[in-house]
Write a protein that holds these residues in place. Sequence first.
Motif, PDB file in Angstrom:
ATOM      1  N   PRO A 115      -1.968-103.596 -39.870  1.00 29.01           N
ATOM      2  CA  PRO A 115      -2.211-104.871 -40.559  1.00 29.01           C
ATOM      3  C   PRO A 115      -3.665-105.055 -40.982  1.00 29.01           C
ATOM      4  CG  PRO A 115      -0.877-105.222 -38.593  1.00 29.01           C
ATOM      5  CD  PRO A 115      -1.335-103.794 -38.560  1.00 29.01           C
ATOM      6  N   GLU A 116      -4.594-104.369 -40.314  1.00 26.88           N
ATOM      7  CA  GLU A 116      -6.013-104.500 -40.638  1.00 26.88           C
ATOM      8  C   GLU A 116      -6.445-103.669 -41.834  1.00 26.88           C
ATOM      9  OE1 GLU A 116      -5.189-103.380 -37.407  1.00 26.88           O
ATOM     10  OE2 GLU A 116      -5.204-105.357 -36.502  1.00 26.88           O
ATOM     11  N   ALA A 117      -5.603-102.754 -42.314  1.00 29.71           N
ATOM     12  CA  ALA A 117      -6.003-101.792 -43.351  1.00 29.71           C
ATOM     13  C   ALA A 117      -6.600-102.459 -44.577  1.00 29.71           C
ATOM     14  CB  ALA A 117      -4.828-100.904 -43.734  1.00 29.71           C
ATOM     15  N   ASP A 118      -5.928-103.470 -45.112  1.00 27.16           N
ATOM     16  CA  ASP A 118      -6.433-104.115 -46.326  1.00 27.16           C
ATOM     17  C   ASP A 118      -7.784-104.780 -46.079  1.00 27.16           C
ATOM     18  OD1 ASP A 118      -4.274-103.303 -47.857  1.00 27.16           O
ATOM     19  OD2 ASP A 118      -3.208-105.209 -47.681  1.00 27.16           O
ATOM     20  N   ARG A 119      -7.930-105.417 -44.923  1.00 24.50           N
ATOM     21  CA  ARG A 119      -9.198-106.081 -44.621  1.00 24.50           C
ATOM     22  C   ARG A 119     -10.340-105.074 -44.465  1.00 24.50           C
ATOM     23  NH1 ARG A 119      -9.969-109.768 -39.509  1.00 24.50           N
ATOM     24  NH2 ARG A 119      -8.083-108.620 -39.078  1.00 24.50           N
ATOM     25  N   VAL A 120     -10.060-103.954 -43.823  1.00 24.19           N
ATOM     26  CA  VAL A 120     -11.067-102.901 -43.654  1.00 24.19           C
ATOM     27  C   VAL A 120     -11.459-102.351 -45.021  1.00 24.19           C
ATOM     28  CG1 VAL A 120     -11.511-100.598 -42.693  1.00 24.19           C
ATOM     29  CG2 VAL A 120     -10.317-102.316 -41.315  1.00 24.19           C
ATOM     30  N   PHE A 121     -10.465-102.075 -45.855  1.00 22.68           N
ATOM     31  CA  PHE A 121     -10.741-101.557 -47.191  1.00 22.68           C
ATOM     32  C   PHE A 121     -11.523-102.563 -48.026  1.00 22.68           C
ATOM     33  CE2 PHE A 121      -9.675-101.062 -51.689  1.00 22.68           C
ATOM     34  CZ  PHE A 121     -10.186 -99.792 -51.906  1.00 22.68           C
ATOM     35  N   GLU A 122     -11.116-103.822 -47.995  1.00 13.97           N
ATOM     36  CA  GLU A 122     -11.809-104.858 -48.771  1.00 13.97           C
ATOM     37  C   GLU A 122     -13.277-104.986 -48.351  1.00 13.97           C
ATOM     38  OE1 GLU A 122     -10.921-106.641 -51.428  1.00 13.97           O
ATOM     39  OE2 GLU A 122      -8.954-105.676 -51.480  1.00 13.97           O
ATOM     40  N   THR A 123     -13.532-104.860 -47.059  1.00 17.49           N
ATOM     41  CA  THR A 123     -14.909-104.912 -46.568  1.00 17.49           C
ATOM     42  C   THR A 123     -15.725-103.766 -47.151  1.00 17.49           C
ATOM     43  OG1 THR A 123     -14.203-105.983 -44.518  1.00 17.49           O
ATOM     44  CG2 THR A 123     -16.353-104.888 -44.487  1.00 17.49           C
ATOM     45  N   VAL A 153     -14.818 -98.718 -40.241  1.00 15.09           N
ATOM     46  CA  VAL A 153     -13.565 -98.502 -39.514  1.00 15.09           C
ATOM     47  C   VAL A 153     -13.045 -99.833 -39.009  1.00 15.09           C
ATOM     48  CG1 VAL A 153     -14.076 -96.138 -38.759  1.00 15.09           C
ATOM     49  CG2 VAL A 153     -14.739 -98.051 -37.317  1.00 15.09           C
ATOM     50  N   GLY A 154     -11.775 -99.861 -38.705  1.00 14.57           N
ATOM     51  CA  GLY A 154     -11.182-101.047 -38.115  1.00 14.57           C
ATOM     52  C   GLY A 154     -11.025-100.861 -36.627  1.00 14.57           C
ATOM     53  N   ARG A 155     -10.835-101.967 -35.965  1.00  9.97           N
ATOM     54  CA  ARG A 155     -10.564-101.965 -34.527  1.00  9.97           C
ATOM     55  C   ARG A 155      -9.351-102.846 -34.331  1.00  9.97           C
ATOM     56  NH1 ARG A 155     -11.862-105.020 -30.014  1.00  9.97           N
ATOM     57  NH2 ARG A 155     -11.967-103.784 -28.109  1.00  9.97           N
ATOM     58  N   HIS A 156      -8.360-102.326 -33.636  1.00  7.27           N
ATOM     59  CA  HIS A 156      -7.078-103.017 -33.516  1.00  7.27           C
ATOM     60  C   HIS A 156      -7.100-104.261 -32.641  1.00  7.27           C
ATOM     61  CE1 HIS A 156      -5.100 -99.886 -35.728  1.00  7.27           C
ATOM     62  NE2 HIS A 156      -5.591 -98.978 -34.922  1.00  7.27           N
ATOM     63  N   GLY A 157      -8.114-104.435 -31.846  1.00 12.39           N
ATOM     64  CA  GLY A 157      -8.162-105.614 -30.992  1.00 12.39           C
ATOM     65  C   GLY A 157      -7.346-105.463 -29.725  1.00 12.39           C
ATOM     66  N   ARG A 158      -7.234-104.239 -29.229  1.00 18.31           N
ATOM     67  CA  ARG A 158      -6.529-104.026 -27.963  1.00 18.31           C
ATOM     68  C   ARG A 158      -7.289-104.708 -26.836  1.00 18.31           C
ATOM     69  NH1 ARG A 158      -6.259 -98.168 -29.327  1.00 18.31           N
ATOM     70  NH2 ARG A 158      -4.199 -97.837 -30.174  1.00 18.31           N
ATOM     71  N   SER A 159      -6.577-104.999 -25.791  1.00 14.88           N
ATOM     72  CA  SER A 159      -7.223-105.552 -24.612  1.00 14.88           C
ATOM     73  C   SER A 159      -8.129-104.483 -24.008  1.00 14.88           C
ATOM     74  CB  SER A 159      -6.176-105.980 -23.576  1.00 14.88           C
ATOM     75  OG  SER A 159      -5.521-104.838 -23.039  1.00 14.88           O
ATOM     76  N   SER A 160      -9.076-104.902 -23.203  1.00 19.05           N
ATOM     77  CA  SER A 160     -10.005-103.968 -22.574  1.00 19.05           C
ATOM     78  C   SER A 160      -9.278-102.906 -21.761  1.00 19.05           C
ATOM     79  CB  SER A 160     -10.988-104.713 -21.663  1.00 19.05           C
ATOM     80  OG  SER A 160     -11.715-105.639 -22.412  1.00 19.05           O
ATOM     81  N   LEU A 161      -8.249-103.313 -21.061  1.00 13.76           N
ATOM     82  CA  LEU A 161      -7.492-102.382 -20.236  1.00 13.76           C
ATOM     83  C   LEU A 161      -6.761-101.356 -21.100  1.00 13.76           C
ATOM     84  CD1 LEU A 161      -6.750-101.679 -17.340  1.00 13.76           C
ATOM     85  CD2 LEU A 161      -4.774-103.200 -17.556  1.00 13.76           C
ATOM     86  N   ALA A 162      -6.121-101.812 -22.173  1.00 13.97           N
ATOM     87  CA  ALA A 162      -5.414-100.888 -23.064  1.00 13.97           C
ATOM     88  C   ALA A 162      -6.396 -99.924 -23.709  1.00 13.97           C
ATOM     89  CB  ALA A 162      -4.655-101.664 -24.130  1.00 13.97           C
ATOM     90  N   VAL A 212     -17.799-101.829 -37.795  1.00  8.70           N
ATOM     91  CA  VAL A 212     -16.467-101.969 -37.219  1.00  8.70           C
ATOM     92  C   VAL A 212     -15.920-103.338 -37.617  1.00  8.70           C
ATOM     93  CG1 VAL A 212     -15.102-102.029 -35.094  1.00  8.70           C
ATOM     94  CG2 VAL A 212     -17.074-100.483 -35.268  1.00  8.70           C
ATOM     95  N   VAL A 213     -14.790-103.316 -38.311  1.00  6.13           N
ATOM     96  CA  VAL A 213     -14.124-104.550 -38.729  1.00  6.13           C
ATOM     97  C   VAL A 213     -13.112-104.887 -37.645  1.00  6.13           C
ATOM     98  CG1 VAL A 213     -12.703-105.642 -40.509  1.00  6.13           C
ATOM     99  CG2 VAL A 213     -14.453-103.943 -41.154  1.00  6.13           C
ATOM    100  N   GLN A 214     -13.335-106.005 -37.004  1.00  7.36           N
ATOM    101  CA  GLN A 214     -12.516-106.418 -35.866  1.00  7.36           C
ATOM    102  C   GLN A 214     -11.135-106.868 -36.322  1.00  7.36           C
ATOM    103  OE1 GLN A 214     -13.315-106.323 -32.504  1.00  7.36           O
ATOM    104  NE2 GLN A 214     -11.210-106.897 -32.191  1.00  7.36           N
ATOM    105  N   GLY A 215     -10.105-106.374 -35.632  1.00 10.92           N
ATOM    106  CA  GLY A 215      -8.735-106.794 -35.896  1.00 10.92           C
ATOM    107  C   GLY A 215      -8.383-107.994 -35.043  1.00 10.92           C
TER     108      GLY A 215
END
Length: 167
Positions: free
Chosen positions: A14-22, A121-130, A151-154
């Motif tokens: 889902p972050e792909a378009d936002r990362v590309f637009e940035t 690059v994008g970052r998926h926003g996983r939890s710290s543990l994941a 890094v574009v935060q997801g």
Amino acid sequence: MGFKKILVAIARSPEADRVFETALTLARQEGANLYVFHCLGVGPVTLGPGADLYGEGAVNSAQVQQEVIKKEMEDVEKWLHEYRKQARGLGIPAQFEYQIGDAGWWIREIASRWGADLVVVGRHGRSSLAEFFLGSVSNHVLHHVKCSVLVVQGEAESGIENRESLS
């Protein structure tokens, strides 16, 4: 800043378009060239219920996986072509590439080979543990490329540290 070569690494997320637009916005502001990259991850060949002692099931599974990979490569090429077309439509010189394998390694390789001065690059926003258990491409890139990294935060996953207190 003076960025002239921007490598944007995008995942099918889902972050792909936002990362590309940035990256596109930065390339336009800086008058930079854009290199759009995607890495296909390939899991191990799984042996389905047809596996047998003579290896016929393994051969069939490998053939099926090759067909899946071929279809995925065709889809990715069309997808990346659209991103390149969008950039070129704005007068931004752009090219694309995709590879199969480890995304972090390939991003580092292409950034070095192409002489990128910025990697987005994008970052998926996983939890710290994941992220601890699964690793992070963005973290790998931050620590292994020799140029600037954005890094574009997801969106953050809902995890224990993201939940509001119920009391």
